[in-house]
Scaffold this motif. Structure first.
Motif, PDB file in Angstrom:
ATOM      1  N   MET A   1       0.414  -1.005  -0.067  1.00  0.00           N
ATOM      2  CA  MET A   1       0.306  -0.556  -0.070  1.00  0.00           C
ATOM      3  C   MET A   1       0.817   1.367  -0.049  1.00  0.00           C
ATOM      4  O   MET A   1       2.025   1.484   0.450  1.00  0.00           O
ATOM      5  N   GLY A   2       0.443   2.332  -0.943  1.00  0.00           N
ATOM      6  CA  GLY A   2       1.046   3.032  -0.743  1.00  0.00           C
ATOM      7  C   GLY A   2       0.156   4.992  -0.805  1.00  0.00           C
ATOM      8  O   GLY A   2      -1.253   4.834  -1.036  1.00  0.00           O
TER       9      GLY A   2
ATOM     10  N   ALA B   1      -2.470   0.644  -4.903  1.00  0.00           N
ATOM     11  CA  ALA B   1      -2.415  -0.792  -4.209  1.00  0.00           C
ATOM     12  C   ALA B   1      -1.036  -1.423  -4.981  1.00  0.00           C
ATOM     13  O   ALA B   1      -1.622  -1.118  -5.985  1.00  0.00           O
ATOM     14  N   LEU B   2      -0.534  -2.469  -4.982  1.00  0.00           N
ATOM     15  CA  LEU B   2       0.226  -2.815  -5.371  1.00  0.00           C
ATOM     16  C   LEU B   2       0.643  -3.732  -5.472  1.00  0.00           C
ATOM     17  O   LEU B   2       0.848  -4.452  -4.532  1.00  0.00           O
ATOM     18  N   TYR B   3       0.410  -4.642  -6.885  1.00  0.00           N
ATOM     19  CA  TYR B   3       0.591  -6.581  -6.267  1.00  0.00           C
ATOM     20  C   TYR B   3       1.542  -6.373  -6.052  1.00  0.00           C
ATOM     21  O   TYR B   3       2.873  -6.354  -7.257  1.00  0.00           O
ATOM     22  N   GLY B   4       1.898  -7.349  -5.103  1.00  0.00           N
ATOM     23  CA  GLY B   4       3.791  -7.966  -4.541  1.00  0.00           C
ATOM     24  C   GLY B   4       4.240  -7.663  -3.993  1.00  0.00           C
ATOM     25  O   GLY B   4       3.067  -7.100  -2.785  1.00  0.00           O
TER      26      GLY B   4
ATOM     27  N   ARG C   1       3.365   4.672 -11.798  1.00  0.00           N
ATOM     28  CA  ARG C   1       2.796   3.389 -12.605  1.00  0.00           C
ATOM     29  C   ARG C   1       2.742   2.211 -12.604  1.00  0.00           C
ATOM     30  O   ARG C   1       1.980   1.092 -12.922  1.00  0.00           O
ATOM     31  N   GLU C   2       3.845   2.265 -11.591  1.00  0.00           N
ATOM     32  CA  GLU C   2       3.073   0.050 -10.793  1.00  0.00           C
ATOM     33  C   GLU C   2       2.278  -0.558  -9.359  1.00  0.00           C
ATOM     34  O   GLU C   2       2.356  -1.225  -9.439  1.00  0.00           O
ATOM     35  N   TYR C   3       1.553   1.004  -8.962  1.00  0.00           N
ATOM     36  CA  TYR C   3       0.488   0.605  -8.564  1.00  0.00           C
ATOM     37  C   TYR C   3      -0.918   0.577  -8.770  1.00  0.00           C
ATOM     38  O   TYR C   3      -0.960   1.701 -10.014  1.00  0.00           O
TER      39      TYR C   3
END
Length: 124
Positions: free
Chosen positions: A33-34, A97-100, A109-111
């Motif tokens: 989570m960010g 939220a970012l998977y992984g 862009r990664e979220y």
């Protein structure tokens, strides 16, 4: 999938706010989570992130020692405690939220999932 951010508002410089991000529709504990923010006329920037277990955290230099990110996997909620707020912290704050496992990532862009944003205004 939904991320619902709340807790923003108007606060004087030096004050505190606690943002919440309620998640639904995905396996919360599988995601980093960010928090990001976007001030008027500026690009969205990374604020903080937390790994899936909640043990490891990453902060932007501008908020280190003033902000604290946390999460509760049981209630599927992420938090951002903001202390010693400054006028330059004024922005719309977004949870994401970012998977992984890559909680070091500061790239928006990664979220994959984003909340709608909550406005924080810090007056001088």
């Amino acid at each position: 999938v939904q991320l619902q951010a709340s807790g923003g508002g108007l606060v004087q410089a030096g004050g505190s706010l606690r943002l919440s991000c309620a998640a639904s529709g995905f396996i919360f504990s599988h995601y980093v989570m960010g928090w990001f923010r976007q001030a008027p006329g500026k690009e969205r920037e990374f604020v903080a992130s937390i790994n899936r277990s909640g043990v490891r955290k990453n902060y932007a230099d501008s908020v280190q020692s003033r902000f604290s990110i946390s999460r509760d996997n049981a209630t599927k909620t992420a938090y951002l405690q903001m202390n010693s707020l400054k006028p330059e912290d004024t922005a719309v704050y977004y949870c994401a939220a970012l998977y992984g496992t890559n909680f070091y990532s500061r790239a928006s862009r990664e979220y994959g999932y984003w909340g709608q944003g909550t406005l924080v205004t810090v007056s001088s």
